[in-house]
Design a protein around this motif. Structure first.
Motif, PDB file in Angstrom:
ATOM      1  N   GLU A 392       0.822  -1.209   0.000  1.00  0.00           N
ATOM      2  CA  GLU A 392       0.000   0.000   0.000  1.00  0.00           C
ATOM      3  C   GLU A 392       0.857   1.261   0.000  1.00  0.00           C
ATOM      4  N   VAL A 393       1.953   1.251   0.743  1.00  0.00           N
ATOM      5  CA  VAL A 393       2.838   2.410   0.800  1.00  0.00           C
ATOM      6  C   VAL A 393       3.770   2.441  -0.395  1.00  0.00           C
ATOM      7  N   LEU A 394       4.426   1.324  -0.691  1.00  0.00           N
ATOM      8  CA  LEU A 394       5.494   1.291  -1.681  1.00  0.00           C
ATOM      9  C   LEU A 394       4.992   1.356  -3.116  1.00  0.00           C
ATOM     10  N   GLU A 395       3.757   0.932  -3.365  1.00  0.00           N
ATOM     11  CA  GLU A 395       3.231   0.939  -4.724  1.00  0.00           C
ATOM     12  C   GLU A 395       2.015   1.828  -4.905  1.00  0.00           C
ATOM     13  N   LYS A 396       1.126   1.879  -3.909  1.00  0.00           N
ATOM     14  CA  LYS A 396      -0.146   2.561  -4.087  1.00  0.00           C
ATOM     15  C   LYS A 396      -0.176   3.965  -3.489  1.00  0.00           C
TER      16      LYS A 396
END
Length: 530
Positions: A392-396
């Motif tokens: 969620e943090v690293l991609e979205k």
């Protein structure tokens, strides 16, 4: 035909995509000149859309004499680790923030090195709006301090200053047009031990990245190393707080970046482990990296006839502590609705305790590698991986506040292994094989991959690989990604042809990432030097 998604594959409007470049450099004594022609008709899948068309975006004149080095036009440069300034190219990512202006390098005395830069950064086939100015000084004490010159100590000190100017026309916010940053660094080595540290400070720099808050930025990176015959160890600690630094305050992704934030994670090159890389979070992250490598000697029970090397690497990256402005408590104690609905633009945003970790895990990586020579013709490598990945943090781009409001983290837990074997039939003939497995209960599920590559050095190689996403929760996406490759090298010219299906994923180099869409087709690459 319009772009569409079908069974995980991407179909672009055009069926033929091409990207190419040619560097031409002339050198005569102390003078050199060069240019680079680039052509994108149309650009390859996954690279930024700004690379469309053709032109000469890189050209320079350079003169060196009596310790003075002058470059006019385009150039690449770096101060220290790059946390304050790094102009570089990473062609695989589509990143090129070359400076266009003037660069001076000068050595006024033995052991003293000065750099000065001014110019604007490349932004595809145009230039970013901001002007970047910088000064760097490095003092190698061993070269001009007699007491240290012949001692077992090696000491280098450095300092940098970089500023940008961008006109501000915001009707609401009083945005700073000049933003300055400074850095101090040192490198000390004695015997087998080495220590490098760098600290960076940036004044308030409201931008799209940080939500236009007026908070200063800081960065700290330190690495302690030890190396001796058969044994090495490394420990790295890093903390970044509001360190996005661009020559266009409204830019995003990889555009107009003035600085480079080094990752504190190992870069994995095997196909399946590379599907879950760590992307550095410029708005804030802190973490550690530890690595130990030991070689068991020949003739010992674990070393065997040829010796055995074991390397263990561990990384742990998390959010930083944040306490919002107006003397409010930490956001885990605020009414969650205030976090999401309230805009902090025009304020300092938050305060932070630099010694306290944040509550959100970004990335963890434990990998163990064993390298073993079985006999004169056969070498093997076994690697085990254990990842904790916050997609969620690293991609979205989900924020810490949103995760804390929800009350739990959607983390992906991954186990993977790679077995690689290299067998030499004859002095120039070899067969390399890989078996990879990756297992998780979230995201795309379990994978299995096999590869075989036959090489006839120094000219030919032929390879085929197949990655099977057999555990995907969606039965329609339990696909085989088969890829065949063939290459030929003649002197300084290399030809490579690939055909097959490419899986979607995140491609990262040095903590900077881009999305690679799924595709199916033929790729031809030709490189040459003359």
């Amino acid at each position: 035909m319009r772009p569409s998604i079908l069974r995980g594959e991407f179909f672009p409007r055009e069926r033929l995509l091409a990207a190419g470049f040619a560097n031409f450099i002339y050198t005569q004594g102390s003078f050199s000149a060069g240019l680079r022609y680039e052509n994108y008709q149309n650009n390859l899948l996954g690279l930024p859309e700004g690379f469309r068309g053709e032109g000469i975006p890189f050209r320079f004149l350079r003169f060196e004499k009596d310790g003075l080095d002058v470059t006019v036009g385009n150039y690449y440069e770096q101060f220290g680790s790059g946390m304050i300034f790094r102009s570089f190219e990473e062609r695989g990512l589509g990143l090129d923030n070359a400076m266009d202006g003037i660069r001076l390098r000068y050595r006024p005395a033995k052991g003293l090195y000065l750099k000065g830069v001014i110019g604007r950064q490349r932004l595809y086939f145009a230039k970013a709006p901001g002007i970047v100015r910088g000064l760097d000084v490095e003092w190698v004490l061993n070269e001009n301090v007699s007491r240290i010159e012949n001692s077992p100590w090696s000491i280098t000190l450095g300092a940098s200053f970089v500023s940008k100017y961008q006109r501000a026309v915001d009707p609401v916010l009083n945005l700073p047009e000049n933003v300055g940053s400074s850095a101090w660094r040192m490198f000390i080595q004695r015997g087998n031990f080495g220590l490098s540290s760098e600290f960076v400070y940036k004044i308030n720099d409201p931008s799209f990245d940080n939500g236009f808050i007026f908070r200063h930025g800081t960065g700290f990176l330190t690495t302690l190393t030890y190396a001796s015959k058969g044994f090495s160890a490394m420990a790295t600690a890093k903390r970044i707080d509001n360190m996005s630094f661009r020559s266009d305050r409204n830019a995003s992704l990889i555009d107009a970046q003035i600085n480079f934030l080094p990752p504190t994670t190992k870069l994995h090159t095997y196909t399946l482990p590379a599907l879950y890389p760590n992307a550095v979070q410029p708005n804030g992250e802190m973490g550690i990296q530890l690595e130990v490598s030991y070689t068991f000697k020949k003739g010992t029970p674990l070393g065997g006839k040829y010796g055995t090397t074991v390397a263990v690497n561990y990384s742990d990256i998390s959010s930083i502590d944040r306490q919002f402005v107006d003397k409010r408590p930490i956001y885990s104690q605020i009414n969650p609705e205030e976090i999401i609905d309230c805009t902090w633009a025009g304020t300092k945003g938050y305060t932070s305790n630099p010694w306290q970790r944040g509550p959100v895990t970004y990335f963890k990586d434990l990998n163990i590698e064993i390298r073993k020579t079985i006999n004169r013709n056969l070498k093997s490598t076994f690697t085990y991986y254990n990842f904790t990945y916050n997609q969620e943090v690293l991609e979205k781009g989900i924020t810490d506040a949103e995760i804390i409001q929800r009350g739990y983290q959607n983390l992906i837990f991954i186990n993977a292994f790679v077995i690689e074997m290299l067998y030499k039939f004859r002095p120039r003939h070899s067969l390399r094989s890989e078996i990879q497995g990756m297992f998780n209960k979230q995201d795309r599920g379990d994978w299995l991959m096999v590869l075989a590559e036959y090489s006839v050095s120094p000219h030919w190689f032929l390879a085929v690989q197949n990655s099977w996403n057999y555990g995907n929760p969606n039965p329609e996406e339990r696909l085989h990604y088969t890829l065949g490759s063939m290459g030929y090298t003649l002197n300084t010219t290399r030809f490579q042809l690939n055909y097959g299906r490419q899986m979607r994923g995140i491609f990262c180099v040095g903590g900077i990432c881009r999305v690679v869409p799924p595709s199916n087709g033929i790729t031809m690459t030709i490189t040459t030097n003359f």
